[in-house]
Write an enzyme that holds these catalytic residues in place. Structure first.
Site, PDB file in Angstrom:
ATOM      1  N   VAL A   1       0.838  -1.205   0.000  1.00 38.49           N
ATOM      2  CA  VAL A   1       0.000   0.000   0.000  1.00 38.49           C
ATOM      3  C   VAL A   1       0.870   1.252   0.000  1.00 38.49           C
ATOM      4  O   VAL A   1       0.686   2.159  -0.822  1.00 38.49           O
ATOM      5  CB  VAL A   1      -0.952  -0.016   1.218  1.00 38.49           C
ATOM      6  CG1 VAL A   1      -1.767   1.268   1.294  1.00 38.49           C
ATOM      7  CG2 VAL A   1      -1.880  -1.217   1.147  1.00 38.49           C
TER       8      VAL A   1
ATOM      9  N   CYS B   1      -5.822  -9.809   2.086  1.00 43.61           N
ATOM     10  CA  CYS B   1      -6.931  -8.901   2.425  1.00 43.61           C
ATOM     11  C   CYS B   1      -8.244  -9.628   2.687  1.00 43.61           C
ATOM     12  O   CYS B   1      -8.736  -9.644   3.813  1.00 43.61           O
ATOM     13  CB  CYS B   1      -7.099  -7.871   1.318  1.00 43.61           C
ATOM     14  SG  CYS B   1      -5.577  -6.986   0.996  1.00 43.61           S
TER      15      CYS B   1
HETATM   16  C1  UGA Z   1      -8.684  -6.948  -2.511  1.00 40.99           C
HETATM   17  C2  UGA Z   1      -9.760  -5.992  -3.060  1.00 40.99           C
HETATM   18  O1  UGA Z   1     -10.198  -6.466  -4.341  1.00 40.99           O
HETATM   19  C3  UGA Z   1      -9.197  -4.561  -3.206  1.00 40.99           C
HETATM   20  O2  UGA Z   1     -10.238  -3.690  -3.637  1.00 40.99           O
HETATM   21  C4  UGA Z   1      -8.674  -4.103  -1.836  1.00 40.99           C
HETATM   22  O3  UGA Z   1      -8.125  -2.795  -1.910  1.00 40.99           O
HETATM   23  C5  UGA Z   1      -7.609  -5.065  -1.362  1.00 40.99           C
HETATM   24  O4  UGA Z   1      -8.175  -6.397  -1.274  1.00 40.99           O
HETATM   25  C6  UGA Z   1      -7.119  -4.622  -0.011  1.00 40.99           C
HETATM   26  O5  UGA Z   1      -7.911  -4.603   0.943  1.00 40.99           O
HETATM   27  O6  UGA Z   1      -5.965  -4.186   0.096  1.00 40.99           O
HETATM   28  P1  UGA Z   1      -6.620  -8.289  -3.583  1.00 40.99           P
HETATM   29  O7  UGA Z   1      -6.572  -9.042  -2.306  1.00 40.99           O
HETATM   30  O8  UGA Z   1      -5.367  -7.734  -4.143  1.00 40.99           O
HETATM   31  O9  UGA Z   1      -7.634  -7.033  -3.482  1.00 40.99           O
HETATM   32  O10 UGA Z   1      -7.179  -9.277  -4.689  1.00 40.99           O
HETATM   33  P2  UGA Z   1      -8.584  -9.536  -5.407  1.00 40.99           P
HETATM   34  O11 UGA Z   1      -8.474  -9.166  -6.818  1.00 40.99           O
HETATM   35  O12 UGA Z   1      -9.703  -8.973  -4.624  1.00 40.99           O
HETATM   36  O13 UGA Z   1      -8.666 -11.126  -5.320  1.00 40.99           O
HETATM   37  C7  UGA Z   1      -8.761 -11.796  -4.063  1.00 40.99           C
HETATM   38  C8  UGA Z   1      -8.950 -13.280  -4.280  1.00 40.99           C
HETATM   39  O14 UGA Z   1     -10.245 -13.560  -4.781  1.00 40.99           O
HETATM   40  C9  UGA Z   1      -7.964 -13.927  -5.262  1.00 40.99           C
HETATM   41  O15 UGA Z   1      -7.491 -15.128  -4.695  1.00 40.99           O
HETATM   42  C10 UGA Z   1      -8.805 -14.198  -6.497  1.00 40.99           C
HETATM   43  O16 UGA Z   1      -8.357 -15.301  -7.228  1.00 40.99           O
HETATM   44  C11 UGA Z   1     -10.163 -14.486  -5.851  1.00 40.99           C
HETATM   45  N1  UGA Z   1     -11.315 -14.267  -6.761  1.00 40.99           N
HETATM   46  C12 UGA Z   1     -11.549 -13.044  -7.292  1.00 40.99           C
HETATM   47  C13 UGA Z   1     -12.168 -15.319  -7.024  1.00 40.99           C
HETATM   48  O17 UGA Z   1     -11.984 -16.456  -6.522  1.00 40.99           O
HETATM   49  N2  UGA Z   1     -13.250 -15.111  -7.848  1.00 40.99           N
HETATM   50  C14 UGA Z   1     -13.497 -13.887  -8.401  1.00 40.99           C
HETATM   51  O18 UGA Z   1     -14.506 -13.759  -9.129  1.00 40.99           O
HETATM   52  C15 UGA Z   1     -12.621 -12.820  -8.128  1.00 40.99           C
END
Ligand code: UGA
Length: 474
Positions: free
Chosen positions: A11, A264
């Site tokens: 961040v 997160c």
């Molecule tokens: C998440 C949020 O999306 C951000 O908006 C937030 O700022 C961040 O946390 C934080 O609090 O710092 P991030 O953890 O980087 O971001 O990743 P994501 O893109 O949210 O994905 C999280 C997980 O969900 C991954 O393992 C991804 O593979 C999974 N996912 C995502 C699914 O299983 N299905 C989906 O449809 C989307």
């Protein structure tokens, strides 16, 4: 403006580089010597697309400098941003680092400077912040300062774009004794075209938490829907496409698979459930979100086992992908690591490959017994089953006919629903994915034969692909 950023993790470093890119003068402060030295040597200690180049560019213009001295950065800053870690590494919050940082920095800030808290913090701590900051200033014999919560909404792998092209900017007022804190924060974000929302600090904290909890809920919803699809012979991609056209629902974050990992979403779900329990607030929905998320990992392993004859003993399984999602080298709560441990515990030999070299090296340390190799083709050589865990573009673009020729047994469990089922079946793979006829899911309902139409009978229309685009990397 002069900006001091405290804490140069994901961040803090993204915030520092982006604010420098938008013309501010940023001093990034980091107490971890190894990390600071690496940054000073021009190395970004984690992978984030575009960040290395942006940091180098801004250091060359002197808009971005790194320092170990918090005092100087605090004393000269118009805005001090705090972005230190708040996880205890065990599914809970820790606020010691934040407390230490605030007591170090706040006494030295100019009277008209603004403190912006960017770390995600427990609601109770946010409520104590006004009193805490006033008392730190009072003990230093200084005037109270303006302070806001400025939550971040950036995803790893897309952090620069998410920050520079934010969908909203939130200022949650902790304290604003002279009424100029928000004005200064608006000036800091003058370059942004995003809507700016000003609210109380506790509202801002919940807006951040609520966003992540909702995203986690969407994913677990998609996974429960996928289980229903498997039981009744429906195809989850088609179902989600049919839902996604409804603008109240949308199609994003509804990809069924091995579930959410990272630093997160999983942490914030478990931390919220824990704090809610302590506060006497029941949170059955979030508890279920957590349970479903973990069940996906178990179901993935069960499915591999069923598809190779009911036992993992003596079998060789390839795992493609180790990081919690593509375009990152982050292994925090990565589903692949849990899956590897379960497969190993069942007696399988597990050979893994991930495009990120650093993730390969660390995974081998984190999972004793895991064999890590340096190419996808090496991983699949002679295996009894392939499990795709992270949808890296490299895997989607593999020549799967070559993969088919390399395996001993053509079982392919697509843990992200990222491959095109018909193509894989045509190549001779015994293919399954969550919500696309997961074998263990079907067995759980007492069905041993796939029910309903096969994916070959359902050729997706162009509109459906455009609406849902399962191959897209989020
Ligand atoms: C998440 C949020 O999306 C951000 O908006 C937030 O700022 C961040 O946390 C934080 O609090 O710092 P991030 O953890 O980087 O971001 O990743 P994501 O893109 O949210 O994905 C999280 C997980 O969900 C991954 O393992 C991804 O593979 C999974 N996912 C995502 C699914 O299983 N299905 C989906 O449809 C989307």
């Amino acid at each position: 403006m002069q900006v001091g950023v405290f804490g140069l993790g994901y961040v803090g470093l993204v915030t520092s580089a982006c604010l420098a890119e938008r013309g501010h003068h940023v001093i990034g402060v980091e107490v971890n010597e190894a990390r600071l030295d690496a940054l000073k040597d021009g190395m970004v200690p984690f992978y984030e697309p575009g960040l290395h180049e942006m940091v180098a560019r801004q250091r060359a213009t002197d808009h971005l400098t790194f320092s170990a001295s918090g005092r100087e950065a605090a004393a000269t800053a118009d805005v001090v941003i705090v972005a230190v870690g708040t996880h205890d590494g065990n599914g809970g919050w820790q606020t010691e680092t934040m407390l230490a940082c605030l007591s170090e920095v706040v006494p030295h800030m100019a009277d008209d400077a603004v403190l912006a808290v960017r770390s995600t913090l427990p609601p109770d701590f946010i409520r104590q912040l006004p009193r805490l900051l006033r008392s730190i200033r009072e003990q230093a014999g200084r005037e109270p300062i303006a302070a806001v919560v400025n939550p971040e909404f950036t995803r790893e792998g897309a952090a620069i774009r998410d920050y520079l092209e934010a969908e909203r900017v939130i200022f949650g007022v902790i304290d604003d004794p002279k009424g100029r804190g928000v004005e200064r924060m608006n000036a800091l974000y003058e370059w942004s075209t995003a809507p700016v929302l000003t609210m109380s600090a506790i509202d801002a904290a919940f807006a951040k938490l609520g966003s992540n909890l909702f995203l986690a809920t969407k994913i677990s919803f998609a996974n429960e829907l996928a289980a229903l699809c498997d039981a009744y012979g429906a195809q989850v991609d088609q179902v989600v496409a049919g839902m996604a056209f409804d603008s109240r629902i949308g199609g994003r974050f509804l990809r069924a698979g091995v579930g959410f990992g990272g630093s997160c979403l999983p942490n914030q779900v478990t931390m919220t459930v824990k704090s809610a329990t302590l506060a006497g607030v029941p949170s059955p929905l979030l508890s279920a979100v957590d349970e479903i998320n973990h069940r996906q990992r178990t179901d993935f392993v069960a499915n591999v086992r069923e598809m190779i004859g009911g036992s993992l003993e003596g079998k060789r399984v390839a795992l493609l992908g180790l990081t919690f999602k593509p375009l990152t080298d982050d292994l925090r709560d990565a589903p692949a690591l849990d899956i590897a441990r379960h497969l190993l515990a069942g007696g399988a030999t597990v050979v893994a490959y991930d495009p990120m070299e650093s993730a390969r090296v660390r995974s081998a340390d984190l999972v004793p017994g895991l064999e890590v190799v340096s190419s996808a083709l090496e991983a699949v050589e002679g295996v009894d089953a392939i499990g795709l865990v992270t949808e890296w573009p490299e895997f989607l673009n593999l020549d799967w006919s070559v993969v088919r020729a390399a395996v001993r047994n053509p079982v392919l469990v697509d843990g992200r629903g990222a491959l095109i089922p018909d193509q894989m079946t045509a190549l001779g793979f015994d293919y399954s994915a969550f919500g696309r006829g997961l074998r263990a899911g079907a067995l759980a309902t007492g069905e041993t034969e796939p029910i309903g139409q096969t994916s070959a009978e359902r050729s997706p229309t162009a509109t459906v692909i455009e609406a849902y685009a399962p191959l897209q990397v989020e």
